[in-house]
Design an enzyme around this catalytic site. Structure first.
Site, PDB file in Angstrom:
ATOM      1  N   LYS A 239      -1.985   6.723   3.479  1.00  0.00           N
ATOM      2  CA  LYS A 239      -1.637   8.050   3.727  1.00  0.00           C
ATOM      3  C   LYS A 239       0.041   8.406   3.883  1.00  0.00           C
ATOM      4  CE  LYS A 239      -5.975   7.794   6.509  1.00  0.00           C
ATOM      5  NZ  LYS A 239      -6.390   7.180   7.809  1.00  0.00           N
ATOM      6  N   GLY A 240       0.593   7.192   4.211  1.00  0.00           N
ATOM      7  CA  GLY A 240       1.976   7.559   4.438  1.00  0.00           C
ATOM      8  C   GLY A 240       2.954   8.116   3.255  1.00  0.00           C
TER       9      GLY A 240
ATOM     10  N   ASP B 117       8.481  -2.938   1.434  1.00  0.00           N
ATOM     11  CA  ASP B 117       8.888  -3.971   2.383  1.00  0.00           C
ATOM     12  C   ASP B 117       8.679  -5.263   1.491  1.00  0.00           C
ATOM     13  OD1 ASP B 117       9.325  -4.452   5.622  1.00  0.00           O
ATOM     14  OD2 ASP B 117       8.122  -5.985   4.800  1.00  0.00           O
TER      15      ASP B 117
ATOM     16  N   VAL C  28       9.870   1.254  12.371  1.00  0.00           N
ATOM     17  CA  VAL C  28      10.118   2.475  12.817  1.00  0.00           C
ATOM     18  C   VAL C  28       8.731   3.677  12.161  1.00  0.00           C
ATOM     19  CG1 VAL C  28      12.305   2.408  11.983  1.00  0.00           C
ATOM     20  CG2 VAL C  28      10.635   2.891  10.169  1.00  0.00           C
TER      21      VAL C  28
ATOM     22  N   ASP D  42       3.482   5.214  10.365  1.00  0.00           N
ATOM     23  CA  ASP D  42       2.527   5.437  11.359  1.00  0.00           C
ATOM     24  C   ASP D  42       2.798   4.007  12.331  1.00  0.00           C
ATOM     25  OD1 ASP D  42       1.291   3.644   9.528  1.00  0.00           O
ATOM     26  OD2 ASP D  42      -0.192   3.520  11.279  1.00  0.00           O
TER      27      ASP D  42
HETATM   28  P1  IMP Z   1       4.699  -4.110   1.982  1.00  0.00           P
HETATM   29  O1  IMP Z   1       3.149  -4.337   1.191  1.00  0.00           O
HETATM   30  O2  IMP Z   1       5.061  -5.244   2.738  1.00  0.00           O
HETATM   31  O3  IMP Z   1       5.720  -3.732   1.014  1.00  0.00           O
HETATM   32  O4  IMP Z   1       4.433  -3.157   3.015  1.00  0.00           O
HETATM   33  C1  IMP Z   1       4.513  -1.495   2.707  1.00  0.00           C
HETATM   34  C2  IMP Z   1       3.658  -0.955   3.826  1.00  0.00           C
HETATM   35  O5  IMP Z   1       3.775  -1.321   5.175  1.00  0.00           O
HETATM   36  C3  IMP Z   1       3.930   0.621   3.897  1.00  0.00           C
HETATM   37  O6  IMP Z   1       3.056   1.262   2.993  1.00  0.00           O
HETATM   38  C4  IMP Z   1       3.684   0.797   5.285  1.00  0.00           C
HETATM   39  O7  IMP Z   1       2.247   1.272   5.276  1.00  0.00           O
HETATM   40  C5  IMP Z   1       3.880  -0.444   6.085  1.00  0.00           C
HETATM   41  N1  IMP Z   1       5.264  -0.375   6.826  1.00  0.00           N
HETATM   42  C6  IMP Z   1       6.261  -1.248   6.470  1.00  0.00           C
HETATM   43  N2  IMP Z   1       7.288  -0.837   7.273  1.00  0.00           N
HETATM   44  C7  IMP Z   1       6.649  -0.064   8.253  1.00  0.00           C
HETATM   45  C8  IMP Z   1       7.352   0.511   9.355  1.00  0.00           C
HETATM   46  O8  IMP Z   1       8.503   0.220   9.508  1.00  0.00           O
HETATM   47  N3  IMP Z   1       6.547   1.554   9.948  1.00  0.00           N
HETATM   48  C9  IMP Z   1       5.412   1.847   9.526  1.00  0.00           C
HETATM   49  N4  IMP Z   1       4.941   1.093   8.649  1.00  0.00           N
HETATM   50  C10 IMP Z   1       5.345   0.296   7.959  1.00  0.00           C
END
Ligand code: IMP
Length: 195
Positions: free
Chosen positions: A50-51, A109, A159, A165
């Site tokens: 959703k973000g 991330d 954050v 969220d």
């Molecule tokens: P990745 O798969 O590790 O790249 O993470 C991406 C997902 O982690 C994003 O779509 C977010 O939903 C969540 N996410 C990463 N950092 C944050 C944060 O600081 N706050 C809230 N959600 C986060």
């Protein structure tokens, strides 16, 4: 930066990291770059529920070429959040075969989420596929993936706001705030979204 009083996030947000104005400036800059790169073409914007939707809506309005929008829904990771395996909860409504596609996400991330989605979209035969993220933590990357459009680098702090969220809430803050570390594991061996 002082924390706006409305909505009341006392005890939750300790600091405003990025103001609404700073975010909007970044979104406009990204929109201008994308408009120049895709001049004379049409673009399919695909966002992740959703973000990513908050960013998608503002970015679409900052792009000057004709765009369509579509949404991909995925569940958060299963028991092993580092598997990179996600479940599709909502598929795209339209075919992207032969189209210029821009994948729009709020944050990358580890890259596990975007890596999975890029592979899923590539398999559908788009004419081109690029990625646009508003926020990035490149130093936390596990999966190497191309990010053609990137807004701002974030520190290693959890954050909330502008789509991000905490327990499904606070996506609607117009700014990005640092979540009170007392609300999650202070040793941060695991980030809150990996709990
Ligand atoms: P990745 O798969 O590790 O790249 O993470 C991406 C997902 O982690 C994003 O779509 C977010 O939903 C969540 N996410 C990463 N950092 C944050 C944060 O600081 N706050 C809230 N959600 C986060």
């Amino acid at each position: 930066m002082s924390i706006p009083e409305v909505p009341d996030v006392s005890g939750l947000v300790t600091e405003v990291l990025l103001t609404a104005g700073q975010i909007q400036t970044t979104v406009r800059d990204l929109g201008a770059r994308i408009s120049a790169d895709y001049a004379g073409r049409e673009l399919s914007l695909v966002s992740i529920l959703k973000g990513g939707t908050f960013f998608l809506v503002d970015l679409a309005r900052a792009i000057e070429v004709p765009v369509t929008i579509d949404f991909f829904g995925i569940s958060s990771y299963g028991a092993d959040r580092h598997s990179g395996v996600v479940r599709i909860t909502k598929d795209l409504d339209e075919s992207i075969e032969g189209r210029d596609v821009l994948l729009v996400e709020d944050i990358v991330d580890t890259g596990l989420t975007l890596g999975y989605i890029r592979r899923a979209l590539e398999a559908r035969g788009p004419a081109s596929l690029r990625t646009c993220v508003l926020f990035d933590r490149p130093y936390r990357r596990i999966v190497d993936l191309p990010v053609e459009y990137r807004g701002l680098e974030l520190p290693d702090l959890f954050v909330v706001g502008y789509g991000l969220d905490w327990q499904q809430k606070y996506r609607n803050l117009p700014y990005v705030g640092v979540l009170n570390p007392e609300l999650y594991d202070p040793s941060r061996t695991r980030m809150p979204w990996q709990a």
